[in-house]
Write an enzyme that holds these catalytic residues in place. Structure first.
Site, PDB file in Angstrom:
ATOM      1  N   ASN A  69      86.654 -20.731  30.896  1.00  0.00           N
ATOM      2  CA  ASN A  69      87.819 -21.596  31.106  1.00  0.00           C
ATOM      3  C   ASN A  69      87.511 -22.523  32.278  1.00  0.00           C
ATOM      4  O   ASN A  69      87.585 -22.122  33.427  1.00  0.00           O
ATOM      5  CB  ASN A  69      89.047 -20.720  31.402  1.00  0.00           C
ATOM      6  CG  ASN A  69      90.271 -21.556  31.729  1.00  0.00           C
ATOM      7  OD1 ASN A  69      90.278 -22.771  31.516  1.00  0.00           O
ATOM      8  ND2 ASN A  69      91.303 -20.902  32.234  1.00  0.00           N
ATOM      9  N   LYS A 121      89.143 -25.028  33.279  1.00  0.00           N
ATOM     10  CA  LYS A 121      90.340 -25.568  33.943  1.00  0.00           C
ATOM     11  C   LYS A 121      90.172 -27.083  34.137  1.00  0.00           C
ATOM     12  O   LYS A 121      89.654 -27.747  33.240  1.00  0.00           O
ATOM     13  CB  LYS A 121      90.602 -24.812  35.249  1.00  0.00           C
ATOM     14  CG  LYS A 121      90.606 -23.292  35.017  1.00  0.00           C
ATOM     15  CD  LYS A 121      91.091 -22.482  36.170  1.00  0.00           C
ATOM     16  CE  LYS A 121      91.047 -21.015  35.801  1.00  0.00           C
ATOM     17  NZ  LYS A 121      91.598 -20.147  36.833  1.00  0.00           N
ATOM     18  N   HIS A 142      98.411 -18.913  29.709  1.00  0.00           N
ATOM     19  CA  HIS A 142      97.597 -18.699  30.913  1.00  0.00           C
ATOM     20  C   HIS A 142      98.515 -18.676  32.130  1.00  0.00           C
ATOM     21  O   HIS A 142      99.511 -19.409  32.188  1.00  0.00           O
ATOM     22  CB  HIS A 142      96.554 -19.818  31.048  1.00  0.00           C
ATOM     23  CG  HIS A 142      95.581 -19.541  32.143  1.00  0.00           C
ATOM     24  ND1 HIS A 142      95.868 -19.817  33.460  1.00  0.00           N
ATOM     25  CD2 HIS A 142      94.364 -18.949  32.134  1.00  0.00           C
ATOM     26  CE1 HIS A 142      94.843 -19.422  34.211  1.00  0.00           C
ATOM     27  NE2 HIS A 142      93.921 -18.894  33.425  1.00  0.00           N
ATOM     28  N   GLU A 151      98.355 -19.938  34.982  1.00  0.00           N
ATOM     29  CA  GLU A 151      98.603 -21.234  35.643  1.00  0.00           C
ATOM     30  C   GLU A 151      99.636 -22.051  34.854  1.00  0.00           C
ATOM     31  O   GLU A 151     100.435 -22.784  35.435  1.00  0.00           O
ATOM     32  CB  GLU A 151      97.271 -21.986  35.827  1.00  0.00           C
ATOM     33  CG  GLU A 151      96.458 -21.354  36.953  1.00  0.00           C
ATOM     34  CD  GLU A 151      94.960 -21.450  36.797  1.00  0.00           C
ATOM     35  OE1 GLU A 151      94.459 -22.286  36.036  1.00  0.00           O
ATOM     36  OE2 GLU A 151      94.271 -20.628  37.446  1.00  0.00           O
ATOM     37  N   GLU A 157      94.861 -10.832  32.228  1.00  0.00           N
ATOM     38  CA  GLU A 157      94.464 -11.513  33.459  1.00  0.00           C
ATOM     39  C   GLU A 157      95.522 -11.266  34.531  1.00  0.00           C
ATOM     40  O   GLU A 157      96.528 -11.996  34.593  1.00  0.00           O
ATOM     41  CB  GLU A 157      94.332 -13.019  33.208  1.00  0.00           C
ATOM     42  CG  GLU A 157      93.250 -13.365  32.222  1.00  0.00           C
ATOM     43  CD  GLU A 157      92.746 -14.790  32.460  1.00  0.00           C
ATOM     44  OE1 GLU A 157      91.535 -14.936  32.644  1.00  0.00           O
ATOM     45  OE2 GLU A 157      93.565 -15.713  32.484  1.00  0.00           O
ATOM     46  N   GLY A 188      91.263 -16.390  40.554  1.00  0.00           N
ATOM     47  CA  GLY A 188      90.836 -17.358  41.562  1.00  0.00           C
ATOM     48  C   GLY A 188      90.967 -16.847  42.990  1.00  0.00           C
ATOM     49  O   GLY A 188      90.877 -17.613  43.948  1.00  0.00           O
ATOM     50  N   SER A 233      88.679 -13.412  38.541  1.00  0.00           N
ATOM     51  CA  SER A 233      87.593 -13.270  39.516  1.00  0.00           C
ATOM     52  C   SER A 233      86.378 -12.503  38.990  1.00  0.00           C
ATOM     53  O   SER A 233      85.727 -11.759  39.726  1.00  0.00           O
ATOM     54  CB  SER A 233      88.113 -12.643  40.823  1.00  0.00           C
ATOM     55  OG  SER A 233      88.998 -13.537  41.468  1.00  0.00           O
TER      56      SER A 233
HETATM   57  P1  PGA Z   1      88.850 -17.015  37.664  1.00  0.00           P
HETATM   58  O1  PGA Z   1      89.855 -17.539  36.529  1.00  0.00           O
HETATM   59  O2  PGA Z   1      87.669 -16.399  36.953  1.00  0.00           O
HETATM   60  O3  PGA Z   1      88.493 -18.236  38.467  1.00  0.00           O
HETATM   61  O4  PGA Z   1      89.609 -15.988  38.460  1.00  0.00           O
HETATM   62  C1  PGA Z   1      90.053 -16.823  35.336  1.00  0.00           C
HETATM   63  C2  PGA Z   1      91.075 -17.519  34.491  1.00  0.00           C
HETATM   64  O5  PGA Z   1      92.012 -18.107  35.049  1.00  0.00           O
HETATM   65  O6  PGA Z   1      90.976 -17.543  33.252  1.00  0.00           O
END
Ligand code: PGA
Length: 249
Positions: free
Chosen positions: A9, A11, A96, A98, A168, A174, A213
């Site tokens: 992903n 983003k 997701h 976000e 997640e 993140g 992460s």
């Molecule tokens: P990250 O994001 O690996 O940067 O924690 C994972 C995600 O949001 O799918």
């Protein structure tokens, strides 16, 4: 043996030229192989560049990070599942964290997006996860399973059976804080049990990915955890060589 899924992903990273350069470097490290699936989720405007870069690699799949739930019309700024499918996407991320927490998407809206994806022949990757406050209040399962039911409740059980789930935890995305393999397994197991109820089926073909992460150092242990069928990776998927080493875990 599990056939793991590795989903990147990106983003809001990698403009078209960066995406093309990334793919050149990544493909140099990652030859064709049958024993794992790799899916990229580029930003919408870089999607075409990635399609071009992967024209000789049909083994690698593509998805979009978001869709709107209507099929077409006056919805400035949005893309439909039909447009995504026609552009070469096979998957779409839905729910997701976000989207839920920054853009205020509701559980009902996630359900509408799953229905739209299904109508267009896209496989939804339904993301579920609890916040730190919810985890500390002991509400992890309740929250995750409610999100799961809301997302899949808009489609038939046959169509729900074609989805992919990604667990997640919001506090792990993140932040550098990862769930332990045991934490991930426990929630994956609860998701699996709920899916068996939803699908009314004893055997489960719906893969459940872990995300939050994930990096080169923890990918192998997370992937080896019971009930973990793959990884959804943000930050650590942005560097071609680093991502290749995770995919080759
Ligand atoms: P990250 O994001 O690996 O940067 O924690 C994972 C995600 O949001 O799918």
């Amino acid at each position: 043996m599990k056939q793991p899924i590795f989903a990147a992903n990106w983003k809001m990273n990698h403009a078209p030229a960066d995406a093309t350069a990334f793919m050149r470097a990544f493909l140099a490290h990652f030859g064709k192989r049958q024993d794992r699936s790799v899916i990229f989720f580029p930003p919408a405007l870089s999607f075409g560049a990635v399609v071009g870069a992967l024209k000789d690699r049909p083994d690698i799949q593509l998805g979009v990070q978001n869709i709107y739930w209507e099929d077409k019309g006056a919805f400035t700024g949005e893309n439909s599942a039909t447009i995504a499918r026609a552009s070469g996407a096979k998957y779409v991320l839905v729910g997701h964290s976000e989207r839920r927490h920054i853009f205020g998407e509701t559980e009902e809206e996630a359900g509408k997006k799953v229905a739209a994806a299904t109508r267009a022949g896209l496989t939804p990757i339904v993301c579920v996860g609890e916040t730190l406050a919810q985890r500390e209040a002991g509400e992890t399962e309740q929250v995750v399973l409610r999100q799961l039911r809301a997302a899949l409740g808009t489609v038939s059980s046959a169509d729900a059976g074609n989805a992919i789930i990604a667990y997640e935890p919001v506090w792990a995305i993140g932040t550098g804080k990862t769930a332990t393999p045991a934490d991930a397994s426990a929630v994956h197991q609860a998701i699996g049990e709920e899916l068996r109820r939803i699908l009314d089926s004893g055997s489960l073909a719906v893969p459940i990915l872990y995300g939050g992460s994930v990096n080169r150092g923890n990918a192998a242990d997370l992937l080896a955890a019971p009930e973990v069928d793959g990884l959804l990776v943000g930050g650590a998927s942005l560097d071609a060589q680093g991502w290749a080493s995770i995919v080759l875990t």
